[in-house]
Design an enzyme around this catalytic site. Structure first.
Site, mmCIF file in Angstrom:
data_model
loop_
_atom_site.group_PDB
_atom_site.id
_atom_site.type_symbol
_atom_site.label_atom_id
_atom_site.label_comp_id
_atom_site.label_asym_id
_atom_site.label_seq_id
_atom_site.Cartn_x
_atom_site.Cartn_y
_atom_site.Cartn_z
ATOM 1 N N TYR A 1 -15.070 -19.385 -1.568
ATOM 2 C CA TYR A 1 -14.205 -19.859 -0.478
ATOM 3 C C TYR A 1 -12.996 -20.575 -1.059
ATOM 4 O O TYR A 1 -13.152 -21.441 -1.925
ATOM 5 C CB TYR A 1 -14.961 -20.829 0.432
ATOM 6 C CG TYR A 1 -15.313 -20.199 1.752
ATOM 7 C CD1 TYR A 1 -14.321 -19.669 2.571
ATOM 8 C CD2 TYR A 1 -16.635 -20.114 2.179
ATOM 9 C CE1 TYR A 1 -14.640 -19.070 3.779
ATOM 10 C CE2 TYR A 1 -16.956 -19.518 3.388
ATOM 11 C CZ TYR A 1 -15.957 -18.997 4.180
ATOM 12 O OH TYR A 1 -16.262 -18.403 5.364
ATOM 13 N N GLU B 1 -10.023 -21.636 1.040
ATOM 14 C CA GLU B 1 -9.045 -21.940 2.095
ATOM 15 C C GLU B 1 -7.972 -22.888 1.580
ATOM 16 O O GLU B 1 -8.275 -23.870 0.889
ATOM 17 C CB GLU B 1 -9.754 -22.548 3.308
ATOM 18 C CG GLU B 1 -10.199 -21.468 4.275
ATOM 19 C CD GLU B 1 -11.465 -21.823 5.005
ATOM 20 O OE1 GLU B 1 -12.418 -22.244 4.317
ATOM 21 O OE2 GLU B 1 -11.490 -21.678 6.235
ATOM 22 N N ASP C 1 9.134 -4.263 7.803
ATOM 23 C CA ASP C 1 7.734 -3.952 7.490
ATOM 24 C C ASP C 1 7.760 -2.675 6.655
ATOM 25 O O ASP C 1 7.948 -1.586 7.180
ATOM 26 C CB ASP C 1 6.967 -3.753 8.805
ATOM 27 C CG ASP C 1 5.565 -3.218 8.571
ATOM 28 O OD1 ASP C 1 5.189 -2.967 7.406
ATOM 29 O OD2 ASP C 1 4.826 -3.049 9.568
ATOM 30 N N THR D 1 1.855 -3.629 3.147
ATOM 31 C CA THR D 1 0.447 -3.521 2.793
ATOM 32 C C THR D 1 0.366 -3.216 1.303
ATOM 33 O O THR D 1 1.354 -2.833 0.669
ATOM 34 C CB THR D 1 -0.270 -2.412 3.590
ATOM 35 O OG1 THR D 1 0.460 -1.199 3.445
ATOM 36 C CG2 THR D 1 -0.407 -2.780 5.052
ATOM 37 N N LYS E 1 -1.230 1.346 0.246
ATOM 38 C CA LYS E 1 -0.636 2.662 0.502
ATOM 39 C C LYS E 1 0.070 3.116 -0.785
ATOM 40 O O LYS E 1 -0.605 3.371 -1.770
ATOM 41 C CB LYS E 1 0.287 2.585 1.715
ATOM 42 C CG LYS E 1 -0.501 2.222 3.001
ATOM 43 C CD LYS E 1 0.366 2.235 4.221
ATOM 44 C CE LYS E 1 -0.448 1.987 5.483
ATOM 45 N NZ LYS E 1 -0.294 0.615 6.019
ATOM 46 N N ARG F 1 -7.091 -2.680 -0.075
ATOM 47 C CA ARG F 1 -6.596 -2.875 1.291
ATOM 48 C C ARG F 1 -6.172 -4.329 1.446
ATOM 49 O O ARG F 1 -6.934 -5.239 1.129
ATOM 50 C CB ARG F 1 -7.682 -2.542 2.320
ATOM 51 C CG ARG F 1 -8.350 -1.206 2.096
ATOM 52 C CD ARG F 1 -9.108 -0.752 3.316
ATOM 53 N NE ARG F 1 -8.191 -0.175 4.270
ATOM 54 C CZ ARG F 1 -7.673 1.048 4.163
ATOM 55 N NH1 ARG F 1 -8.007 1.837 3.171
ATOM 56 N NH2 ARG F 1 -6.839 1.505 5.056
HETATM 57 N N1 DSN Z 1 -2.993 3.003 9.793
HETATM 58 C C1 DSN Z 1 -1.769 2.908 9.055
HETATM 59 C C2 DSN Z 1 -1.185 4.252 8.790
HETATM 60 O O1 DSN Z 1 -1.958 5.171 8.655
HETATM 61 O O2 DSN Z 1 0.019 4.379 8.704
HETATM 62 C C3 DSN Z 1 -0.821 2.026 9.697
HETATM 63 O O3 DSN Z 1 -1.475 0.899 10.138
#
Ligand code: DSN
Length: 433
Positions: free
Chosen positions: A51, A53, A198, A225, A228, A234
């Site tokens: 933990y 925080e 974003d 994110t 990707k 993730r």
């Molecule tokens: N689920 C993601 C995507 O596939 O683009 C976006 O949140």
């Protein structure tokens, strides 16, 4: 997985099956990728037990001397790669990362501009079905003309002057082009809004300098994110400049330091304890992202996407905006071959090609039976696929979708998929993967 197979063979079996599915098929969902073994090790480490925080040096629990090392390194690597002043690396994923930004600067009912879902925006960019869409007054802009995928900035300026948004947000989940961030910044400066991009989908491409970095255009906040194109675990990150770029015009509560507000919004505002194993794995993926190998990878993602798009169009596919400037494309399957996207997704699944159904701009059909499918090249490029492989894949996809009833077409496609996956094996040998 010796311990897992002995203790819980059902779960071990499902994981093994998933590995085989990933190995034996063509993963073409543009938001997916394959992490390195080093990232996997960090993700599966004892950091998950802790933990933490709070933030490095200011935790609500003892025993955080090593998690501090991890989080500080992750922050420093993110700041260097994205050329910004501050990084919050605690968001658990993409949606909470965006929510934390909205909640940092806006009160319920406040106005924000974001891209319409069917034109490429994300659910968290104001879709009426998301809580964010209900909590804030989202003004959704669209591409115009749709065929070109351009944004009409004169119209955006007119609406922004009329509605006075607190944040002007750009970014997308199914938009196959790049942005000119200067135009968004111009509108934001005119109305005193914060600029937020974003870049969840293209974070890795920006990290490798093969797509534009919004900070180079004076943007205040960038969210991305990590799983990707950045090829990490993730997760999400909120990156920001130290102060808003236009303090005189900025809303009252942004005149103090943006990072302070953002950090407080993530914790204690929205989340509890950060997932330190995930942050450790993010640090590893950021170390990888700084290498020449990763830069070459990112460049190849774009080359592969162009090659795939060209092959598909040569075979009769109608692509939204007639091509791509990034790692993804959306095929209008109804216009191309008179089949809905959900059926196209299923047909391709049957031959081992994984894509996902997708809305097209102002889609007359509903989200579960939309007109398109979305596909991209990040995952296959990680496996070493080249532009020549993409030509073969483009032809294969078109053949299957053109002949939905043909078992021969499916059988030929399965053979092609088998040959290609054997040519570029996944998680074998001594390479990073
Ligand atoms: N689920 C993601 C995507 O596939 O683009 C976006 O949140």
């Amino acid at each position: 997985m010796t311990h897992l197979s002995q203790y819980d063979p059902e779960i071990a079996g499902a994981i093994e099956n998933e590995l085989n599915r990933q190995r034996d098929g063509l993963e073409m969902i543009p938001s997916e990728n394959f992490v390195s073994r080093a990232v996997l090790e960090a993700l599966g480490s004892v950091m998950t037990n802790k933990y933490s925080e709070g933030f490095p040096g200011k935790r609500y629990y003892g025993g955080n001397q090593f998690t501090d090392v991890v989080e500080n390194l992750t922050i420093e690597r993110a700041k260097t790669i994205f050329r910004c002043d501050h990084a919050n690396v605690q968001p658990l994923s993409g949606s909470p990362m965006n929510q934390a930004v909205y909640l940092a600067f806006m009160k319920p009912g406040d106005t924000i501009m974001g891209m319409d879902l069917s034109h490429g925006g994300h659910l968290t960019h104001g879709s009426p079905v998301s809580h964010m869409g209900k909590l804030f007054n989202f003004i959704r802009y669209k591409t115009h003309p749709e065929e070109k995928g351009r944004i009409d900035f004169d119209e955006l300026m007119r609406v922004a002057k009329e509605t006075k948004p607190k944040i002007i947000l750009c970014g997308y989940t199914s938009y196959p082009r790049d942005y000119d961030y200067t135009d968004f910044k111009k509108v934001a400066d005119e109305v005193g809004a914060i600029t937020m991009a974003d870049v969840a989908h293209i974070g890795g491409l920006i990290a490798a300098n093969v797509m534009r970095n919004p900070f180079d255009y004076g943007f205040d906040i960038v969210t991305t994110t990590t799983h990707k194109t950045l090829r990490g675990p993730r997760g999400g990150m909120i990156l920001s400049r130290g102060v808003v770029s236009n303090p005189l015009k900025a809303p009252e509560n942004t005149r103090e330091n943006i990072p302070t507000i953002l950090d407080r919004s993530v914790f204690p505002g929205l989340q509890g304890g950060p997932h330190m194993n995930q942050i450790a794995a993010t640090a590893v993926c950021l170390k990888e992202a700084a290498t020449p190998e990763f830069h070459a990878y990112a460049k190849q993602v774009l080359v592969n996407a162009k090659s795939l798009a060209t092959a598909l169009m040569a075979d009769g596919a109608k692509l939204v905006t007639d091509g791509t400037d990034n790692h993804m494309m959306v095929i209008d399957c109804v216009k191309s071959w008179r089949i809905p996207g959900n059926e196209a997704e299923k047909l391709l699944d049957q031959v081992g090609i994984t894509t996902n159904k997708s809305l097209i701009p102002d889609d007359p059909n509903p989200p579960f039976k939309p007109s398109g499918i979305r596909l991209g090249t990040p995952a296959l490029t990680t496996r070493g696929f080249t532009e020549d492989d993409m030509k073969i894949i483009g032809r294969t996809i078109a053949e299957v979708l053109k002949n939905p009833q043909s078992d021969d077409a499916k059988s030929r496609a399965r053979t092609t998929v088998r040959d290609l996956t054997q040519k570029h094996p996944l998680y074998s040998g001594l390479s990073v993967l």
